[in-house]
Design a protein around this motif. Structure first.
Motif, PDB file in Angstrom:
ATOM      1  N   ILE A 166       0.936  -1.164  -0.337  1.00 43.55           N
ATOM      2  CA  ILE A 166      -0.319   0.128  -0.141  1.00 43.55           C
ATOM      3  C   ILE A 166       0.818   1.256  -0.345  1.00 43.55           C
ATOM      4  CG2 ILE A 166      -1.868   1.498   0.975  1.00 43.55           C
ATOM      5  CD1 ILE A 166      -2.472  -1.477   2.759  1.00 43.55           C
ATOM      6  N   CYS A 167       0.844   2.318  -1.227  1.00 43.05           N
ATOM      7  CA  CYS A 167       1.768   3.068  -1.331  1.00 43.05           C
ATOM      8  C   CYS A 167       0.760   4.363  -1.022  1.00 43.05           C
ATOM      9  CB  CYS A 167       2.702   3.337  -2.165  1.00 43.05           C
ATOM     10  SG  CYS A 167       3.521   1.346  -2.860  1.00 43.05           S
ATOM     11  N   SER A 200       5.666   2.824   3.124  1.00 39.58           N
ATOM     12  CA  SER A 200       4.309   2.356   3.090  1.00 39.58           C
ATOM     13  C   SER A 200       4.302   1.322   3.887  1.00 39.58           C
ATOM     14  CB  SER A 200       5.199   1.367   1.344  1.00 39.58           C
ATOM     15  OG  SER A 200       5.307   2.758   0.607  1.00 39.58           O
ATOM     16  N   LEU A 225      -9.566  -5.784   0.062  1.00 45.55           N
ATOM     17  CA  LEU A 225      -9.051  -4.704  -0.845  1.00 45.55           C
ATOM     18  C   LEU A 225     -10.457  -3.212  -0.401  1.00 45.55           C
ATOM     19  CD1 LEU A 225      -7.406  -5.620  -4.242  1.00 45.55           C
ATOM     20  CD2 LEU A 225      -6.295  -4.526  -2.010  1.00 45.55           C
ATOM     21  N   LEU A 228     -10.271  -1.751   2.703  1.00 45.88           N
ATOM     22  CA  LEU A 228      -8.887  -1.329   3.373  1.00 45.88           C
ATOM     23  C   LEU A 228      -8.628   0.209   2.270  1.00 45.88           C
ATOM     24  CD1 LEU A 228      -5.893  -3.893   2.403  1.00 45.88           C
ATOM     25  CD2 LEU A 228      -6.540  -2.463   4.557  1.00 45.88           C
ATOM     26  N   THR A 229      -9.524   0.434   0.638  1.00 47.74           N
ATOM     27  CA  THR A 229      -9.923   1.586   0.037  1.00 47.74           C
ATOM     28  C   THR A 229     -10.953   2.204   1.092  1.00 47.74           C
ATOM     29  OG1 THR A 229      -9.677   0.448  -1.750  1.00 47.74           O
ATOM     30  CG2 THR A 229     -10.696   2.412  -1.652  1.00 47.74           C
ATOM     31  N   CYS A 239      -4.343   6.573  -1.540  1.00 47.86           N
ATOM     32  CA  CYS A 239      -3.461   5.453  -2.002  1.00 47.86           C
ATOM     33  C   CYS A 239      -3.805   4.987  -3.126  1.00 47.86           C
ATOM     34  CB  CYS A 239      -3.053   4.397  -0.545  1.00 47.86           C
ATOM     35  SG  CYS A 239      -4.585   3.638  -0.293  1.00 47.86           S
ATOM     36  N   ARG A 240      -2.571   3.685  -3.666  1.00 46.48           N
ATOM     37  CA  ARG A 240      -2.771   2.453  -5.000  1.00 46.48           C
ATOM     38  C   ARG A 240      -1.948   0.998  -4.467  1.00 46.48           C
ATOM     39  NH1 ARG A 240       0.794   4.761  -8.799  1.00 46.48           N
ATOM     40  NH2 ARG A 240      -1.213   3.351 -10.705  1.00 46.48           N
ATOM     41  N   PHE A 241      -3.073  -0.198  -4.636  1.00 43.85           N
ATOM     42  CA  PHE A 241      -2.570  -1.095  -3.901  1.00 43.85           C
ATOM     43  C   PHE A 241      -1.501  -1.027  -5.591  1.00 43.85           C
ATOM     44  CE2 PHE A 241      -6.317   0.515  -2.228  1.00 43.85           C
ATOM     45  CZ  PHE A 241      -6.187   0.257  -0.495  1.00 43.85           C
ATOM     46  N   THR A 273      -6.168   2.524  -9.507  1.00 47.87           N
ATOM     47  CA  THR A 273      -5.965   2.455  -7.365  1.00 47.87           C
ATOM     48  C   THR A 273      -5.089   0.568  -7.631  1.00 47.87           C
ATOM     49  OG1 THR A 273      -7.628   1.932  -7.305  1.00 47.87           O
ATOM     50  CG2 THR A 273      -7.038   4.308  -6.782  1.00 47.87           C
TER      51      THR A 273
END
Length: 377
Positions: A166-167, A200, A225, A228-229, A239-241, A273
């Motif tokens: 996760i960034c 991250s 996911l 988390l989103t 963020c992006r996964f 994402t």
């Protein structure tokens, strides 16, 4: 063993609420903290008797010859069924019994909190060392230290796991966010979660043995996911996964983490994402191909191409490959007329005497060629 600083801190706090003399003795019967500072370091026979017998409480109305003893109540301090020491409260037992029991309870509560804090810190340090070994050690020994630490942490090493990196797109505190995620119970017990060195969050998501993981792993990841989103959205964090490769052995976790990092770099211009490494395995293999091998294959072939032709080929073939050589879709993505694309395509086709629309080997040839041109810019 009772921490002397903690015992002294308790005595000083208790002095605000009672005039009674309070002593705290260690496992050897030595007074380590007292309302009467002159008694610190002296031997307390009653405390020693409690520690060396089955007794947990001794009441004394007068000294009766006990060394270091006075009228009062002396009680064992218990933590997880083990005696850590003794607390004594001076005074006539009948008058101070209720208060003495409250003092014992308060000190035991303080000791329990302190012990638990130490255990949590040690466990956290252990977990940090464990995760560092997984992610950054060159040749992690799955049968050595990592497995030993894993056992202490209660982590099953043989479970199938896949990493989710996760960034964050904006400023964020990775440690704080991870702690909030844990409190939200968004992880399974066997998930391995940590903050990486560049802030991250990495989650090695575990799967149950009965789950049809390989057939539907994207479906299985959909719910976590989405959760988390939603969490990061509510926290105001973009963020992006990046989902890496499956692993079942600790020695390969570092490589799987590397796959996530590669995916992040490769998809940096994408607006999506969520990205899956297995969707780009071919691109990854091409990217890690040593340049010396590509030179041996393509250097002579491309020696006669000018820079304009090279750049045009890179752009066109990349888009054609992404659209499975569909000319209509590719021309739209390139913002050019279909006939223009056909003209450019025919130039490449005639240049190398190939037909990638009809031939899969020709497509592979061009795919590696573009990689060579891109790396050789």
């Amino acid at each position: 063993m009772i921490d002397i600083a903690l015992a002294d801190r308790f005595i000083k706090k208790a002095a605000n609420y009672t005039q009674q003399n309070i002593n705290v003795m260690d496992e050897n019967g030595i007074i380590i903290a007292s309302s009467d500072s002159e008694r610190v370091g002296s031997f307390h026979e009653i405390a020693y008797n409690i520690m060396s017998s089955d007794k947990e409480l001794i009441e004394v109305s007068k000294s009766d010859g006990f060394q270091g003893g006075r009228s009062g109540i002396n009680m064992a301090l218990i933590y997880k069924k083990h005696k850590l020491g003794v607390v004594g409260v001076s005074g006539e037992p009948e008058e101070i019994r209720s208060m003495a029991l409250l003092i014992k309870m308060a000190l035991e509560t303080m000791l329990e909190y302190e012990m638990q804090s130490k255990m949590n810190y040690q466990k956290q340090s252990l977990r940090t060392r464990f995760v560092d070994g997984l992610l950054y050690q060159e040749e992690p020994d799955a049968e050595g230290e990592l497995s030993a630490v894993s056992e202490q942490l209660g982590i099953i090493p043989t479970l199938l796991r896949i990493p989710i990196l996760i960034c964050f797109e904006n400023q964020a505190d990775g440690e704080k966010l991870l702690e909030l995620l844990r409190k939200k119970n968004l992880f399974r017990l066997q998930d391995i979660c940590a903050v990486t060195r560049n802030n991250s969050i990495i989650i090695f998501k575990s799967f149950r043995e009965q789950e049809n993981v390989f057939e539907q792993y994207k479906l299985l990841l959909q719910e976590p996911l989405e959760a988390l989103t939603e969490f990061f959205s509510e926290a105001g964090v973009s963020c992006r996964f990046f989902i890496g490769s499956f692993q079942r052995e600790y020695r390969y976790y570092g490589k799987s983490f590397y796959h996530c990092g590669w995916l992040k770099k490769y998809c940096r211009d994408s607006e999506e994402t969520i990205h899956y490494f297995y969707d780009h395995v071919g691109d990854y293999m091409r990217d890690v191909m040593p340049m010396i091998e590509l030179n041996r294959i393509y250097e002579v072939l491309c020696g006669r191409l000018d820079e304009e032709t090279k750049n045009s080929m890179i752009e066109m073939i990349t888009v054609l490959h992404r659209n499975n050589y569909n000319l209509n879709e590719s021309s739209r993505e390139l913002f050019i007329h279909k006939n223009t694309l056909i003209f450019r395509y025919n130039k490449v086709k005639n240049l190398f005497h190939i037909n990638p629309i009809q031939s899969m080997p020709d497509r592979e040839f061009l795919s590696w060629l573009v990689l060579y041109l891109r790396k050789n810019r």
